[in-house]
Write a protein that holds these residues in place. Structure first.
Motif, mmCIF file in Angstrom:
data_model
loop_
_atom_site.group_PDB
_atom_site.id
_atom_site.type_symbol
_atom_site.label_atom_id
_atom_site.label_comp_id
_atom_site.label_asym_id
_atom_site.label_seq_id
_atom_site.Cartn_x
_atom_site.Cartn_y
_atom_site.Cartn_z
ATOM 1 N N MET A 1 -5.962 -5.289 2.439
ATOM 2 C CA MET A 1 -4.580 -4.972 2.776
ATOM 3 C C MET A 1 -3.673 -6.051 2.212
ATOM 4 O O MET A 1 -4.015 -7.228 2.225
ATOM 5 C CB MET A 1 -4.458 -4.895 4.302
ATOM 6 N N LEU A 2 -2.529 -5.660 1.724
ATOM 7 C CA LEU A 2 -1.574 -6.605 1.167
ATOM 8 C C LEU A 2 -0.952 -7.460 2.259
ATOM 9 O O LEU A 2 -0.727 -7.001 3.380
ATOM 10 C CB LEU A 2 -0.450 -5.858 0.440
ATOM 11 N N GLU A 21 9.715 5.282 -8.915
ATOM 12 C CA GLU A 21 8.635 5.570 -7.971
ATOM 13 C C GLU A 21 7.444 4.668 -8.290
ATOM 14 O O GLU A 21 7.128 4.419 -9.455
ATOM 15 C CB GLU A 21 8.226 7.035 -8.087
ATOM 16 N N PHE A 22 6.790 4.164 -7.232
ATOM 17 C CA PHE A 22 5.662 3.252 -7.389
ATOM 18 C C PHE A 22 4.618 3.567 -6.331
ATOM 19 O O PHE A 22 4.961 3.813 -5.177
ATOM 20 C CB PHE A 22 6.152 1.806 -7.221
ATOM 21 N N GLU A 23 3.351 3.598 -6.745
ATOM 22 C CA GLU A 23 2.262 3.832 -5.800
ATOM 23 C C GLU A 23 1.166 2.817 -6.072
ATOM 24 O O GLU A 23 0.812 2.557 -7.222
ATOM 25 C CB GLU A 23 1.708 5.248 -5.945
ATOM 26 N N TYR A 24 0.613 2.224 -4.984
ATOM 27 C CA TYR A 24 -0.441 1.229 -5.096
ATOM 28 C C TYR A 24 -1.516 1.535 -4.072
ATOM 29 O O TYR A 24 -1.205 1.738 -2.899
ATOM 30 C CB TYR A 24 0.149 -0.169 -4.849
ATOM 31 N N GLU A 25 -2.774 1.589 -4.535
ATOM 32 C CA GLU A 25 -3.894 1.831 -3.634
ATOM 33 C C GLU A 25 -4.895 0.709 -3.800
ATOM 34 O O GLU A 25 -5.203 0.304 -4.926
ATOM 35 C CB GLU A 25 -4.576 3.158 -3.961
ATOM 36 N N HIS A 26 -5.392 0.200 -2.649
ATOM 37 C CA HIS A 26 -6.374 -0.878 -2.669
ATOM 38 C C HIS A 26 -7.115 -0.912 -1.346
ATOM 39 O O HIS A 26 -6.488 -0.935 -0.288
ATOM 40 C CB HIS A 26 -5.679 -2.218 -2.921
ATOM 41 N N GLU A 27 -8.432 -0.891 -1.380
ATOM 42 C CA GLU A 27 -9.288 -0.998 -0.201
ATOM 43 C C GLU A 27 -8.876 -0.027 0.917
ATOM 44 O O GLU A 27 -8.744 -0.410 2.074
ATOM 45 C CB GLU A 27 -9.304 -2.431 0.327
ATOM 46 N N GLY A 28 -8.638 1.204 0.567
ATOM 47 C CA GLY A 28 -8.336 2.219 1.566
ATOM 48 C C GLY A 28 -6.895 2.257 2.033
ATOM 49 O O GLY A 28 -6.525 3.072 2.862
ATOM 50 N N SER A 30 -2.731 2.535 0.984
ATOM 51 C CA SER A 30 -1.873 3.054 -0.075
ATOM 52 C C SER A 30 -0.424 2.745 0.263
ATOM 53 O O SER A 30 0.008 2.931 1.397
ATOM 54 C CB SER A 30 -2.067 4.573 -0.186
ATOM 55 N N ILE A 31 0.323 2.266 -0.726
ATOM 56 C CA ILE A 31 1.755 2.005 -0.550
ATOM 57 C C ILE A 31 2.491 2.823 -1.595
ATOM 58 O O ILE A 31 2.157 2.771 -2.775
ATOM 59 C CB ILE A 31 2.084 0.516 -0.727
ATOM 60 N N VAL A 39 13.938 5.460 0.181
ATOM 61 C CA VAL A 39 13.008 5.363 1.299
ATOM 62 C C VAL A 39 11.692 4.763 0.811
ATOM 63 O O VAL A 39 11.202 5.126 -0.248
ATOM 64 C CB VAL A 39 12.741 6.755 1.914
ATOM 65 N N THR A 40 11.135 3.851 1.607
ATOM 66 C CA THR A 40 9.818 3.298 1.327
ATOM 67 C C THR A 40 8.863 3.862 2.353
ATOM 68 O O THR A 40 9.131 3.793 3.542
ATOM 69 C CB THR A 40 9.841 1.760 1.431
ATOM 70 N N VAL A 41 7.744 4.426 1.897
ATOM 71 C CA VAL A 41 6.780 5.036 2.813
ATOM 72 C C VAL A 41 5.462 4.289 2.677
ATOM 73 O O VAL A 41 4.982 4.072 1.580
ATOM 74 C CB VAL A 41 6.585 6.532 2.477
ATOM 75 N N VAL A 42 4.896 3.895 3.815
ATOM 76 C CA VAL A 42 3.595 3.255 3.835
ATOM 77 C C VAL A 42 2.639 4.208 4.510
ATOM 78 O O VAL A 42 2.852 4.599 5.655
ATOM 79 C CB VAL A 42 3.648 1.918 4.602
ATOM 80 N N GLU A 43 1.584 4.627 3.787
ATOM 81 C CA GLU A 43 0.634 5.592 4.326
ATOM 82 C C GLU A 43 -0.772 5.015 4.291
ATOM 83 O O GLU A 43 -1.341 4.853 3.229
ATOM 84 C CB GLU A 43 0.638 6.871 3.485
ATOM 85 N N PRO A 44 -1.341 4.648 5.452
ATOM 86 C CA PRO A 44 -2.738 4.216 5.448
ATOM 87 C C PRO A 44 -3.636 5.399 5.076
ATOM 88 O O PRO A 44 -3.446 6.502 5.569
ATOM 89 C CB PRO A 44 -3.000 3.783 6.883
ATOM 90 N N GLN A 45 -4.601 5.175 4.212
ATOM 91 C CA GLN A 45 -5.541 6.207 3.801
ATOM 92 C C GLN A 45 -6.919 5.810 4.321
ATOM 93 O O GLN A 45 -7.506 4.851 3.849
ATOM 94 C CB GLN A 45 -5.584 6.322 2.272
ATOM 95 N N TYR A 46 -7.443 6.519 5.300
ATOM 96 C CA TYR A 46 -8.724 6.211 5.904
ATOM 97 C C TYR A 46 -9.685 7.376 5.677
ATOM 98 O O TYR A 46 -9.280 8.485 5.384
ATOM 99 C CB TYR A 46 -8.573 5.992 7.417
#
Length: 169
Positions: A1-2, A21-28, A30-31, A39-46
């Protein structure tokens, strides 16, 4: 997690760039950031589907969008800023690096980190901003003296909102 500081840097870089638009995924995790919608959306991906409440819409990246918000906290801050604007031309503003809840002390029964008249150094912790159950210590960033505390304990603060005025050495 960042880490929070890394997310702040990402926001600054995206804000200053022409990227919409920007998307970043790391260790499950996603931002996603979208600049043109503000709008900034933070979505945990589990592996297990997270409940809908896990999608947290954040505040707009653009300062113009924040100023246009009709929220009472913003209008109160704008009034304070306009009153102080004449006197604070040579003062440093410590601003909130995120949306969250402002706390003057580490716990309700503790003394405040700083108050008006307190001497601070650049690495002095001046408050805590709590966001998503994470307590983030905010440092003074400059050496000087606290001239004014602009928000109240327990108040919700916005990204970029001034928290303190500091007279630099």
């Amino acid at each position: 997690m960042l880490k929070v500081q890394e997310i702040r840097e990402l926001i600054k870089l995206i804000d200053q760039s022409s990227i919409d638009e920007f998307e970043y995924e790391h260790e499950g995790a996603s931002i996603k950031m979208k600049k043109n919608t503000g709008v900034t959306v933070v979505e945990p991906q589990y592996a297990v589907q997270a409940p809908p409440a896990a999608v947290i819409p954040a505040q707009p990246i653009h300062h113009e969008s924040i100023a246009a918000s009709p929220a009472p906290a913003i209008s109160e801050v704008q009034k304070q800023e306009s009153v102080s604007a004449v006197n604070d031309a040579n003062l440093h503003k410590i601003v909130s690096p995120m949306v969250g809840t402002f706390y003057v002390s580490p716990s309700p029964d503790s003394d405040p980190y700083v108050q008006e008249g307190s001497k601070v150094q650049a690495n002095t912790v001046v408050c805590i901003v709590e966001a998503m159950k994470l307590f983030n210590e905010i440092e003074a960033e400059v050496d000087g003296e606290i001239v004014e505390v602009l928000v109240k304990d327990g108040q919700l603060v916005e990204y970029g909102q001034p928290l303190f005025l500091v007279k630099s050495k």
